[in-house]
Design an enzyme around this catalytic site. Sequence first.
Site, PDB file in Angstrom:
ATOM      1  N   CYS A  29      68.549  42.113 128.129  1.00  0.00           N
ATOM      2  CA  CYS A  29      68.224  43.216 126.814  1.00  0.00           C
ATOM      3  C   CYS A  29      68.934  42.718 124.925  1.00  0.00           C
ATOM      4  O   CYS A  29      70.317  42.415 126.014  1.00  0.00           O
ATOM      5  CB  CYS A  29      67.427  44.041 127.264  1.00  0.00           C
ATOM      6  SG  CYS A  29      67.375  45.334 125.514  1.00  0.00           S
ATOM      7  N   CYS A  32      69.704  45.888 123.912  1.00  0.00           N
ATOM      8  CA  CYS A  32      70.600  46.330 124.681  1.00  0.00           C
ATOM      9  C   CYS A  32      72.594  45.614 124.201  1.00  0.00           C
ATOM     10  O   CYS A  32      73.096  46.367 124.870  1.00  0.00           O
ATOM     11  CB  CYS A  32      70.437  46.535 125.747  1.00  0.00           C
ATOM     12  SG  CYS A  32      68.809  46.765 126.037  1.00  0.00           S
TER      13      CYS A  32
END
Length: 102
Positions: A29, A32
């Site tokens: 991600c 993230c």
Amino acid sequence: MRELDTLEFRDEVEAGKGTCLVDFNATWCGPCKMQAPVLEELASEVDYPIYGIDVDEAEEIASEYNVNAVPSLMIFKDGKLQETLVGFQSKEVLEEAIGKYL
């Protein structure tokens, strides 16, 4: 920030006392990866724990808390979910959100 597995999550977060922040994330991600340094900086400045949960490693927990997007940042107090923030969050937004539960 400390990464937790399912058992540690149950012990540290659900059975815990006080306030903590849990970052539900994934290695693949992009947002993230952007969130991680913000959380590391915050963790170095505060006295409450900040934990990470890899949704691919802890699918049961992610499903239980209806994590449909990462990062999902959840604030827990005394083992109970108080608030969820989805997507990248600035340090200031996190401080304000968590401040309500300290």
